[in-house]
Enzyme design. Sequence first.
Site, PDB file in Angstrom:
ATOM      1  N   ASP A 150       8.804   5.268  33.004  1.00 44.85           N
ATOM      2  CA  ASP A 150       7.481   5.494  33.214  1.00 44.85           C
ATOM      3  C   ASP A 150       7.007   6.761  32.941  1.00 44.85           C
ATOM      4  OD1 ASP A 150       6.934   2.875  33.363  1.00 44.85           O
ATOM      5  OD2 ASP A 150       6.798   2.867  35.488  1.00 44.85           O
ATOM      6  N   ASP A 197       0.007   3.172  45.400  1.00 42.80           N
ATOM      7  CA  ASP A 197       0.464   4.573  45.306  1.00 42.80           C
ATOM      8  C   ASP A 197      -0.515   5.465  44.708  1.00 42.80           C
ATOM      9  OD1 ASP A 197       2.672   4.562  46.852  1.00 42.80           O
ATOM     10  OD2 ASP A 197       4.016   3.719  45.112  1.00 42.80           O
ATOM     11  N   SER A 242      11.521  -3.321  40.784  1.00 37.46           N
ATOM     12  CA  SER A 242      10.758  -1.921  40.981  1.00 37.46           C
ATOM     13  C   SER A 242      11.180  -1.503  42.306  1.00 37.46           C
ATOM     14  CB  SER A 242       9.260  -2.275  40.883  1.00 37.46           C
ATOM     15  OG  SER A 242       8.761  -1.054  41.407  1.00 37.46           O
ATOM     16  N   ARG A 260       4.506  10.208  49.499  1.00 37.91           N
ATOM     17  CA  ARG A 260       3.444  10.264  48.468  1.00 37.91           C
ATOM     18  C   ARG A 260       2.713  11.560  48.822  1.00 37.91           C
ATOM     19  NH1 ARG A 260       6.916   7.658  45.725  1.00 37.91           N
ATOM     20  NH2 ARG A 260       6.466   5.526  45.204  1.00 37.91           N
TER      21      ARG A 260
HETATM   22  N1  ARG Z   1       4.410  -1.813  48.941  1.00 40.98           N
HETATM   23  C1  ARG Z   1       4.756  -0.533  49.228  1.00 40.98           C
HETATM   24  C2  ARG Z   1       3.863   0.500  49.589  1.00 40.98           C
HETATM   25  O1  ARG Z   1       2.568   0.071  49.060  1.00 40.98           O
HETATM   26  C3  ARG Z   1       6.199   0.024  48.310  1.00 40.98           C
HETATM   27  C4  ARG Z   1       5.589   0.519  47.077  1.00 40.98           C
HETATM   28  C5  ARG Z   1       6.662   1.135  46.378  1.00 40.98           C
HETATM   29  N2  ARG Z   1       6.686   1.386  44.901  1.00 40.98           N
HETATM   30  C6  ARG Z   1       7.519   0.418  44.119  1.00 40.98           C
HETATM   31  N3  ARG Z   1       7.263   1.107  42.916  1.00 40.98           N
HETATM   32  N4  ARG Z   1       8.397  -0.195  44.549  1.00 40.98           N
HETATM   33  O2  ARG Z   1       3.990   1.412  50.170  1.00 40.98           O
END
Ligand code: ARG
Length: 405
Positions: free
Chosen positions: A17, A128, A179, A99
């Site tokens: 990506d 995110d 993912s 993040r």
């Molecule tokens: N659902 C989790 C969060 O919002 C994990 C997100 C992780 N991202 C991913 N691409 N798997 O913190």
Amino acid sequence: MPHPAGTAVLAYSGGLDTSCAIAWLKEEPYGFEEVVAVLVDVGQDTDFAPAVARGRAAGADDVLVIDRRDAFAEEQVAKALLTNALYEGRYPLISALSRPVIADAVASLALELGAEAVVHGCTGKGNDQLRFELAFKARYPGVRVIAPLRDRVWTRDEEMTYARERGIPVEAKPASPYSVDDNLFGRAIEAGALEDPWAAPPEEAFELTGPPESAPAPREVTIAFEAGLPVMLDGEELGLADLVARLNGLAGAYGIGRIDMIENRVVGIKSRELYEAPAAMTLIEAHRSLEDLVLTKGELDAKRELEPRWADLVYRGLWFSPVRAAYDAFVAETQRLVTGDVRVRLAAGAAVVTGRRSAYGLYAEALASYGAGETFPHAAADGFIRLAVLETELAAARDRRLATV
Ligand code: ARG
């Protein structure tokens, strides 16, 4: 061609990506003159060299690897541990914690370079994007934020074709069916076969933990805490990042810290998520039990009420917010004397506290004991109970009177 838009600094992961995003940022409709990709090391299991090479092949003018592993441990991971932070009671905020660190590194560089824009590779469906954008704006007020993967929804095939056309090396091994996001504090796995909430997690989804069925023989570890933070494992002094990494290995072998949950995302959808956080879950369990020994009931009640709020805030991307700082000041005040040892038994799928001790504990054996030599003031209990029942007795007597008229 519109006039060049200047420099964009991208939060780069090394994946498909964000590699495609590098190339696209130089094309329509963005037209950046210069793209700088920033790969932030937060302890993820990524081979940085091929990621850097891919970024360059995609046309990045520079690809920087910035080491924030220790900073991440000492700031975000430490505060999450002090707060026993679990979103919806279960998720130790793995991605939500990383993040702000990544965004901070990107925004700081953008400021330094006088860049026009900062960029992230999140789609519009997740949490995110919020975490990145809030942190970007907190660290670089007024900066332009670009989200190419939200501007246009790409299928994997479209991305692969795009990458091939631009000479971006696409990984030879078949892409993971999931993912995945990972860092020092754990691993988040979603999508693929997991999208059916009834489907059991396939064993291959896990990397940080082994199957509980084939766990080694149970063992005990002693974790020493100082002012709320773990500082030693079985007598060996370790920095926080190394201690977490070590414990991930130890507890992970027992399948400890596997979490399978339906989670409420900020954008209003429920998603099925798997997490692996062996050290996080073990440390939170141990830390709580030490707090139970040292803190007053009043401190515990107030803190346990605040903990889920803190987790919610950080989940929703508000790491850089005055209220989080205010919560942290309260938490820090409670942690001054949370110093001592916790013994934890590691067994298949479970980290169980079997002992705790502290020089600052409020536990007094002489008061609590049922054995000989205890010092509890029994005579005082008599008067205390007479007063404690007064109101209940008055109310009950009134209700009886009313029932008979
Ligand atoms: N659902 C989790 C969060 O919002 C994990 C997100 C992780 N991202 C991913 N691409 N798997 O913190």
